[in-house]
Design an enzyme around this catalytic site. Structure first.
Site, PDB file in Angstrom:
ATOM      1  N   SER A   1      -3.467   4.643  -8.646  1.00 13.88           N
ATOM      2  CA  SER A   1      -3.307   3.403  -7.895  1.00 13.88           C
ATOM      3  C   SER A   1      -4.434   2.429  -8.285  1.00 13.88           C
ATOM      4  CB  SER A   1      -3.296   3.721  -6.402  1.00 13.88           C
ATOM      5  OG  SER A   1      -2.782   2.657  -5.663  1.00 13.88           O
TER       6      SER A   1
ATOM      7  N   ASP B   1       7.838   6.678  -6.289  1.00 13.85           N
ATOM      8  CA  ASP B   1       6.804   5.672  -6.030  1.00 13.85           C
ATOM      9  C   ASP B   1       7.432   4.290  -6.138  1.00 13.85           C
ATOM     10  OD1 ASP B   1       4.616   3.994  -5.926  1.00 13.85           O
ATOM     11  OD2 ASP B   1       3.531   4.940  -7.578  1.00 13.85           O
TER      12      ASP B   1
ATOM     13  N   HIS C   1       4.337   6.948  -3.503  1.00 13.45           N
ATOM     14  CA  HIS C   1       3.121   6.551  -4.204  1.00 13.45           C
ATOM     15  C   HIS C   1       2.003   7.589  -4.064  1.00 13.45           C
ATOM     16  CE1 HIS C   1       0.174   3.880  -5.908  1.00 13.45           C
ATOM     17  NE2 HIS C   1      -0.557   3.916  -4.827  1.00 13.45           N
TER      18      HIS C   1
END
Lengths: 380, 380
Positions: B164, B327, B360
């Site tokens: 991320s 995700d 995610h």
């Protein structure tokens, strides 16, 4: 296809229903709510377009979504720049052809646009209902629409149509009043609000209910919990669109980034969301938002009836469900599942999927494919 | 594979790094920020696991995500029930094997867990920086990590890894200090924050900044804008998971629905989100949340360098990008795109996709496939 046809009243060009006005039906008969509580009487605000034929066989009921209302076509005056929310679909020679059909749309019970809701005065107390208003379900919304139809002396609906929360009502109509409903067209909807959709609703409700102005629902109408309601709307609005749609419309377009004012909305998408939040706050009641989102959360035909098949066992309506490819709030699969269950019950049902990048709101937007589907469905 | 191996310090069983403690590096050299502003000096809080070898060739830098920090492995005491956030991946015989590698992780500049950030005291004024803290970019975060490595006398990184926002930093490392980085492993990330991701961040920031307690960033640490920060976290948390994952974990499980207390959280997903919001508020600074989300929004390698190819032209690191199928914040395609651009530049890069329903956050969760990918990548 929307450029031809003539309406009796024309304000916005050919094919529009023109200038309309709402009507109020005051129902003096008490209403018991599904989860308890009652109203001794209530008002239903509604609009109609077209004319009911002598056989009373041409009525179409339109059910609105979470933030919609009864004003789904036409304008209120020649100065009115904004047509009703489904003006693209309702009017002379449009899919819901007002030269053929008598189209009815009412503000749902619990609403904030004229139908009795939390912001209405409780005649028994002289105070606003606020959170003393009974909990609302889709069944309650539909029961009130049923009262309105009785008032209009309509016993058959050629079709009930709606998207999103409107689609839930349309399904509930087919279940609760199977003898009255000939066709159901449910768009971008679900038979069962799932965890992610409940989650987003709960964040929105939390934003409202934690806004100090909300005051347990007892805010003054002159000073509303606009921060919480605005946040709820901004977030929800993202769920009505799609990643690809947002990318196409806004991308990363932005004004100059100023390192000293870094949190000022600079991206176009930010300004757009703030605009959406602000304009919503000006037109919608925070308590109605709580009640309607909860009605969505509580909608679960499988849970309520044990199975979808059981829910649908008495349905006699033909059903058309339409999913939109980029809808991630009520994705195609959730729409398809409704039709699959109906077919397992040997009902007449069909599923159509429309390719669209515009997300959940696709059902509200110009779509010749949707128009053709609806027109064909009305003719079978 | 995580059940074997021996660590020097063992608190949580075999394979764990055991009891750890953080260190502080005070950097007295001014730091100029990319978008303007400077700090005359700053602190960096970090942890290391394993031992730097004599060639100083076995260092791995871990970059944390939006709400992470420097504490990514081990525990602080034998009473500590919660291990660092990436404890599943870091430790003896784990993918980041602390018997082989010297693993470093620091709290990003602007953070709230020991590294200088908005809640730190500005020595020039004796007051907290709050919104006088300079705007932060990924480049700034990486520049500070570079200072820390200089302090540790490390000139080569065997790998930079992160998911991320951590993946963005890893990419920025390969661009800004190509001579130092041998491998980049970027997980569940993007080269370009898109409109939908900006939109969610802006809703979160709006919730914080419209919380009256926020007070233009000048809240007392004893009375923080917990309502706004909690709302921001609840919403963001939905984006870290997935529709299917939420359905599997929570579905529509709920306690009895009471029509008279209809807005009380009754669904398990609601209680879970409230818990997530509350625990976040207790550990994270609202202003840091603003700065870090803005750093995410500003990340756009294509926009900044004209094209991804131009951004990557000097990269010498091997790159592995990993996307996770469910995700939807940084979907697989956005990870694949990074590798495609690197390959167009004739760089050594590979893309792997892991099937997961956990959204995610998949990169943080036990995944033997991910472990194998990382282990193999470290050996090439």
């Amino acid at each position: 296809m929307n450029d031809s046809g003539t309406g009796t009243f024309q304000a916005n060009g050919d094919g529009d229903v023109g200038i309309v006005s709402y009507k109020d039906y005051f129902c003096p008969t008490p209403l018991e709510f599904e989860l308890g509580g009652r109203l001794d009487s209530f008002n239903v605000r509604y609009e109609t377009y077209g004319r009911l034929n002598s056989e009373k066989s041409n009525a179409i009921l339109v059910c609105h979504a979470l933030t919609g209302d009864h004003h789904c076509a036409g304008v209120y005056s020649i100065m009115d720049k904004k047509s009703g929310w489904w003006n693209n679909i309702i009017g002379p020679k449009k899919p819901l052809d007002t030269e053929k059909y008598f189209v009815i749309c009412s503000n749902c019970i619990g609403g904030c646009r004229g139908t009795t809701g939390p912001a209405s005065i409780n005649p028994a107390t002289g105070e606003r209902y606020n959170l003393t208003f009974p909990a609302i379900t889709m069944r309650d919304m539909v029961a009130v629409q049923r009262r309105l139809l009785a008032h209009l002396e309509i016993e058959k609906l050629h079709m009930v149509i709606g998207g999103s929360m409107g689609g839930m009502q349309a399904l509930q109509w087919a279940i609760d009043y199977p003898e009255m409903v000939e066709r159901v067209c449910a768009l971008a909807t679900t038979s069962r609000q799932n965890a992610q959709a409940i989650a987003f609703n709960e964040v929105g409700r939390s934003a409202i209910m934690q806004d100090p102005v909300w005051n347990n629902g007892n805010y003054e109408l002159a000073r509303i919990p606009s921060v919480g309601l605005g946040i709820a709307r901004m977030m929800a609005h993202i769920t009505y669109l799609s990643d690809k749609g947002l990318e196409g419309k806004f991308g990363r377009e932005h004004s100059a980034i100023d390192g000293t004012k870094i949190f000022k909305p600079s991206f176009d998408i930010e300004s757009y969301l703030h605009h959406q939040g602000q304009s919503f706050v000006n037109r919608f009641d925070a308590n109605t938002y709580l009640y309607f989102t909860r009605a969505l959360d509580l909608f679960d035909l499988r849970g309520k009836y044990g199975s979808l098949e059981n829910a649908f066992k008495d349905v006699s309506a033909r059903v058309l469900c339409v999913g939109f490819t980029s809808d991630w709030l009520f994705p195609p699969e959730q729409n398809r599942e409704i039709v699959r269950a109906l077919l397992r019950c040997k009902k007449t049902a069909s599923y159509a999927e429309i390719k669209s990048d515009l997300g959940h709101d696709s059902f509200l937007i110009h779509s010749p494919k949707l128009y053709t589907l609806i027109e064909n469905f009305l003719d079978v």
